[in-house]
Design a protein around this motif. Structure first.
Motif, PDB file in Angstrom:
ATOM      1  N   LEU A 117     -57.748  32.828  48.138  1.00 19.19           N
ATOM      2  CA  LEU A 117     -58.386  31.522  47.943  1.00 19.19           C
ATOM      3  C   LEU A 117     -58.261  30.706  49.222  1.00 19.19           C
ATOM      4  CD1 LEU A 117     -59.686  29.493  45.931  1.00 19.19           C
ATOM      5  CD2 LEU A 117     -57.357  28.797  45.312  1.00 19.19           C
ATOM      6  N   THR A 118     -59.358  30.090  49.663  1.00 24.26           N
ATOM      7  CA  THR A 118     -59.334  29.314  50.903  1.00 24.26           C
ATOM      8  C   THR A 118     -60.107  28.005  50.760  1.00 24.26           C
ATOM      9  OG1 THR A 118     -59.777  29.386  53.296  1.00 24.26           O
ATOM     10  CG2 THR A 118     -61.412  30.414  51.868  1.00 24.26           C
ATOM     11  N   LYS A 119     -59.694  27.032  51.549  1.00 23.71           N
ATOM     12  CA  LYS A 119     -60.483  25.814  51.747  1.00 23.71           C
ATOM     13  C   LYS A 119     -61.227  25.876  53.082  1.00 23.71           C
ATOM     14  CE  LYS A 119     -57.836  22.419  49.025  1.00 23.71           C
ATOM     15  NZ  LYS A 119     -56.796  23.273  48.427  1.00 23.71           N
ATOM     16  N   ARG A 120     -60.920  26.900  53.880  1.00 24.88           N
ATOM     17  CA  ARG A 120     -61.576  27.055  55.192  1.00 24.88           C
ATOM     18  C   ARG A 120     -62.782  27.977  55.047  1.00 24.88           C
ATOM     19  NH1 ARG A 120     -56.362  24.858  54.877  1.00 24.88           N
ATOM     20  NH2 ARG A 120     -55.875  23.805  56.847  1.00 24.88           N
ATOM     21  N   ALA A 121     -63.745  27.557  54.250  1.00 25.99           N
ATOM     22  CA  ALA A 121     -64.888  28.415  53.937  1.00 25.99           C
ATOM     23  C   ALA A 121     -65.755  28.703  55.150  1.00 25.99           C
ATOM     24  CB  ALA A 121     -65.726  27.772  52.831  1.00 25.99           C
ATOM     25  N   ARG A 122     -65.831  27.755  56.064  1.00 25.20           N
ATOM     26  CA  ARG A 122     -66.659  27.988  57.247  1.00 25.20           C
ATOM     27  C   ARG A 122     -66.099  29.124  58.089  1.00 25.20           C
ATOM     28  NH1 ARG A 122     -68.355  23.005  60.975  1.00 25.20           N
ATOM     29  NH2 ARG A 122     -69.332  22.494  58.983  1.00 25.20           N
ATOM     30  N   ARG A 123     -64.782  29.108  58.318  1.00 24.20           N
ATOM     31  CA  ARG A 123     -64.192  30.211  59.085  1.00 24.20           C
ATOM     32  C   ARG A 123     -64.329  31.520  58.324  1.00 24.20           C
ATOM     33  NH1 ARG A 123     -58.220  32.265  60.902  1.00 24.20           N
ATOM     34  NH2 ARG A 123     -58.958  33.397  62.728  1.00 24.20           N
ATOM     35  N   LEU A 124     -64.131  31.479  57.027  1.00 17.56           N
ATOM     36  CA  LEU A 124     -64.318  32.673  56.205  1.00 17.56           C
ATOM     37  C   LEU A 124     -65.693  33.291  56.454  1.00 17.56           C
ATOM     38  CD1 LEU A 124     -63.767  34.576  53.745  1.00 17.56           C
ATOM     39  CD2 LEU A 124     -64.673  32.736  52.307  1.00 17.56           C
ATOM     40  N   ARG A 125     -66.727  32.464  56.404  1.00 13.02           N
ATOM     41  CA  ARG A 125     -68.086  32.971  56.618  1.00 13.02           C
ATOM     42  C   ARG A 125     -68.247  33.505  58.038  1.00 13.02           C
ATOM     43  NH1 ARG A 125     -71.987  30.251  59.050  1.00 13.02           N
ATOM     44  NH2 ARG A 125     -71.090  28.200  58.578  1.00 13.02           N
ATOM     45  N   GLN A 126     -67.698  32.796  59.001  1.00 13.34           N
ATOM     46  CA  GLN A 126     -67.900  33.163  60.404  1.00 13.34           C
ATOM     47  C   GLN A 126     -67.254  34.491  60.764  1.00 13.34           C
ATOM     48  OE1 GLN A 126     -66.334  29.627  62.287  1.00 13.34           O
ATOM     49  NE2 GLN A 126     -68.346  28.643  62.406  1.00 13.34           N
ATOM     50  N   VAL A 127     -66.139  34.830  60.121  1.00  8.20           N
ATOM     51  CA  VAL A 127     -65.434  36.071  60.482  1.00  8.20           C
ATOM     52  C   VAL A 127     -65.685  37.195  59.485  1.00  8.20           C
ATOM     53  CG1 VAL A 127     -63.629  34.736  61.637  1.00  8.20           C
ATOM     54  CG2 VAL A 127     -63.273  35.516  59.277  1.00  8.20           C
ATOM     55  N   SER A 128     -66.410  36.922  58.409  1.00 11.10           N
ATOM     56  CA  SER A 128     -66.529  37.904  57.326  1.00 11.10           C
ATOM     57  C   SER A 128     -67.125  39.230  57.780  1.00 11.10           C
ATOM     58  CB  SER A 128     -67.360  37.333  56.178  1.00 11.10           C
ATOM     59  OG  SER A 128     -68.684  37.054  56.591  1.00 11.10           O
ATOM     60  N   ASP A 129     -68.039  39.189  58.758  1.00 13.06           N
ATOM     61  CA  ASP A 129     -68.654  40.445  59.200  1.00 13.06           C
ATOM     62  C   ASP A 129     -67.758  41.220  60.160  1.00 13.06           C
ATOM     63  OD1 ASP A 129     -68.863  38.728  61.351  1.00 13.06           O
ATOM     64  OD2 ASP A 129     -70.962  39.165  61.774  1.00 13.06           O
ATOM     65  N   ARG A 130     -66.597  40.667  60.488  1.00 12.30           N
ATOM     66  CA  ARG A 130     -65.637  41.382  61.334  1.00 12.30           C
ATOM     67  C   ARG A 130     -64.448  41.896  60.535  1.00 12.30           C
ATOM     68  NH1 ARG A 130     -64.695  37.037  65.963  1.00 12.30           N
ATOM     69  NH2 ARG A 130     -65.730  35.594  64.506  1.00 12.30           N
ATOM     70  N   LEU A 131     -64.601  41.891  59.221  1.00  9.45           N
ATOM     71  CA  LEU A 131     -63.559  42.369  58.323  1.00  9.45           C
ATOM     72  C   LEU A 131     -64.081  43.519  57.478  1.00  9.45           C
ATOM     73  CD1 LEU A 131     -62.320  38.877  57.057  1.00  9.45           C
ATOM     74  CD2 LEU A 131     -61.119  40.351  58.690  1.00  9.45           C
ATOM     75  N   GLU A 132     -63.180  44.427  57.114  1.00 11.26           N
ATOM     76  CA  GLU A 132     -63.497  45.506  56.182  1.00 11.26           C
ATOM     77  C   GLU A 132     -63.080  45.043  54.790  1.00 11.26           C
ATOM     78  OE1 GLU A 132     -65.044  48.310  56.827  1.00 11.26           O
ATOM     79  OE2 GLU A 132     -65.191  47.927  58.993  1.00 11.26           O
ATOM     80  N   TRP A 133     -64.060  44.916  53.894  1.00 12.57           N
ATOM     81  CA  TRP A 133     -63.799  44.317  52.586  1.00 12.57           C
ATOM     82  C   TRP A 133     -63.491  45.386  51.538  1.00 12.57           C
ATOM     83  CZ3 TRP A 133     -63.727  39.063  51.472  1.00 12.57           C
ATOM     84  CH2 TRP A 133     -64.052  38.230  52.554  1.00 12.57           C
ATOM     85  N   PRO A 134     -62.237  45.465  51.072  1.00 12.38           N
ATOM     86  CA  PRO A 134     -61.906  46.446  50.036  1.00 12.38           C
ATOM     87  C   PRO A 134     -62.459  46.007  48.682  1.00 12.38           C
ATOM     88  CG  PRO A 134     -59.993  45.100  50.539  1.00 12.38           C
ATOM     89  CD  PRO A 134     -61.053  44.707  51.525  1.00 12.38           C
ATOM     90  N   SER A 135     -62.673  46.957  47.806  1.00 11.63           N
ATOM     91  CA  SER A 135     -63.280  46.665  46.506  1.00 11.63           C
ATOM     92  C   SER A 135     -62.313  45.981  45.539  1.00 11.63           C
ATOM     93  CB  SER A 135     -63.804  47.959  45.871  1.00 11.63           C
ATOM     94  OG  SER A 135     -62.741  48.880  45.670  1.00 11.63           O
ATOM     95  N   ASN A 136     -61.029  45.959  45.860  1.00 10.73           N
ATOM     96  CA  ASN A 136     -60.040  45.320  44.986  1.00 10.73           C
ATOM     97  C   ASN A 136     -59.691  43.904  45.434  1.00 10.73           C
ATOM     98  OD1 ASN A 136     -58.792  46.390  47.299  1.00 10.73           O
ATOM     99  ND2 ASN A 136     -56.804  46.588  46.279  1.00 10.73           N
ATOM    100  N   LEU A 137     -60.551  43.301  46.266  1.00 13.13           N
ATOM    101  CA  LEU A 137     -60.331  41.941  46.760  1.00 13.13           C
ATOM    102  C   LEU A 137     -61.314  40.975  46.116  1.00 13.13           C
ATOM    103  CD1 LEU A 137     -59.425  39.655  48.633  1.00 13.13           C
ATOM    104  CD2 LEU A 137     -60.757  40.719  50.470  1.00 13.13           C
ATOM    105  N   TRP A 138     -60.788  39.946  45.466  1.00 13.45           N
ATOM    106  CA  TRP A 138     -61.591  38.850  44.944  1.00 13.45           C
ATOM    107  C   TRP A 138     -61.447  37.683  45.914  1.00 13.45           C
ATOM    108  CZ3 TRP A 138     -60.027  38.373  39.034  1.00 13.45           C
ATOM    109  CH2 TRP A 138     -60.240  39.606  38.416  1.00 13.45           C
ATOM    110  N   MET A 139     -62.551  37.120  46.358  1.00 17.45           N
ATOM    111  CA  MET A 139     -62.524  36.041  47.347  1.00 17.45           C
ATOM    112  C   MET A 139     -62.998  34.739  46.713  1.00 17.45           C
ATOM    113  SD  MET A 139     -61.726  35.518  50.549  1.00 17.45           S
ATOM    114  CE  MET A 139     -61.261  33.766  50.546  1.00 17.45           C
ATOM    115  N   GLY A 140     -62.209  33.671  46.911  1.00 14.20           N
ATOM    116  CA  GLY A 140     -62.561  32.392  46.313  1.00 14.20           C
ATOM    117  C   GLY A 140     -62.455  31.236  47.282  1.00 14.20           C
TER     118      GLY A 140
END
Length: 248
Positions: A117-140
């Motif tokens: 869970l994050t309040k830094r949604a802008r950074r989340l969006r900006q770096v999301s394509d540089r992360l490998e997203w596992p299927s057991n991760l829920w993002m909020g």
């Protein structure tokens, strides 16, 4: 801080980072900041760094804990894990390489379900394509008032298996809430000696939007001086919906 949790919508907490800074009104009475101050006074090693007194406080300076990366490997039974209950993984001072290492641990322990869970949604969006997203991760993302609705738009652009909103502490109506691409919404009132009031119409507005959009809805609490002082029934029933069963 890395085992069983009393939070109603999770089972355990894991804090590979600790500390944070206030960024929006939902942070004003931060439980984690108050807890960090007590833990510092008790001598806890993870809570000795002080944050900026204007935005943080004693024991709540942003700190990366590399040794905590091994914690999930020690849990024998599958569990649902709230990541960074005492911090924000997408804080600007958390190195992207460390975020990648946290994601790698989650991918390497597929028996667990992780809730970030994050309040830094802008950074989340900006770096999301540089992360490998596992299927057991829920993002909020946290959404306390309609002023934070832009965080939902950022979340929609993230390739997480489950996307969720935490509307807690809910401080106003979420007019214009768009639940497209969202799988789960948690709502709840504030607790503690300086708790702010929660209007029932704010909660029912979110619930009704979830029902209409067929999105899972979880009402955590009305809040008050203590988290349980006013219960968690909403119009005669509890709402404990979850988006998916925990990963087995």
């Amino acid at each position: 801080m890395s085992d069983r949790s009393g939070i109603e919508w999770t089972e355990a907490t894991w804090n590979p980072t600790t500390g944070c800074d206030r960024v929006s009104p939902g942070c004003d009475n931060c439980y984690a900041l108050a807890l960090a101050k007590r833990l510092k006074a008790m001598g806890s090693e993870k809570y000795q760094a002080d944050g900026d007194p204007r935005t943080s406080g004693p024991g709540f300076g942003l700190t990366v804990h590399k040794d905590a990366l091994s914690v999930p490997y020690g849990w024998r039974s599958p569990r649902t894990v709230f990541v960074n209950s005492m911090s924000d993984l997408f804080h600007a001072r958390v190195p992207l390489d460390f975020v990648r290492r946290v994601f790698a641990v989650m991918a390497d322990t597929p028996q667990h379900t992780y809730q970030v869970l994050t309040k830094r949604a802008r950074r989340l969006r900006q770096v999301s394509d540089r992360l490998e997203w596992p299927s057991n991760l829920w993002m909020g993302v946290s959404v306390e008032t309609s002023k934070e609705l832009a965080r939902v738009d950022d979340l929609r652009r993230v390739p997480a298996a489950v996307r969720f909103l935490s509307c807690e502490p809910l401080l106003g109506p979420l007019e214009g809430l768009d639940l497209g691409g969202i799988d789960w919404v948690i709502a709840g009132g504030e607790s503690g000696p300086r708790h702010r009031p929660l209007d029932e119409s704010w909660v029912t507005g979110i619930r009704d939007a979830c029902v209409e959009a067929q999105v899972a809805f979880f009402f955590k609490q009305w809040g008050g001086r203590t988290p349980k002082s006013q219960g968690r029934e909403l119009q005669g029933r509890t709402w404990d919906q979850m988006p998916l069963p925990a990963v087995a």
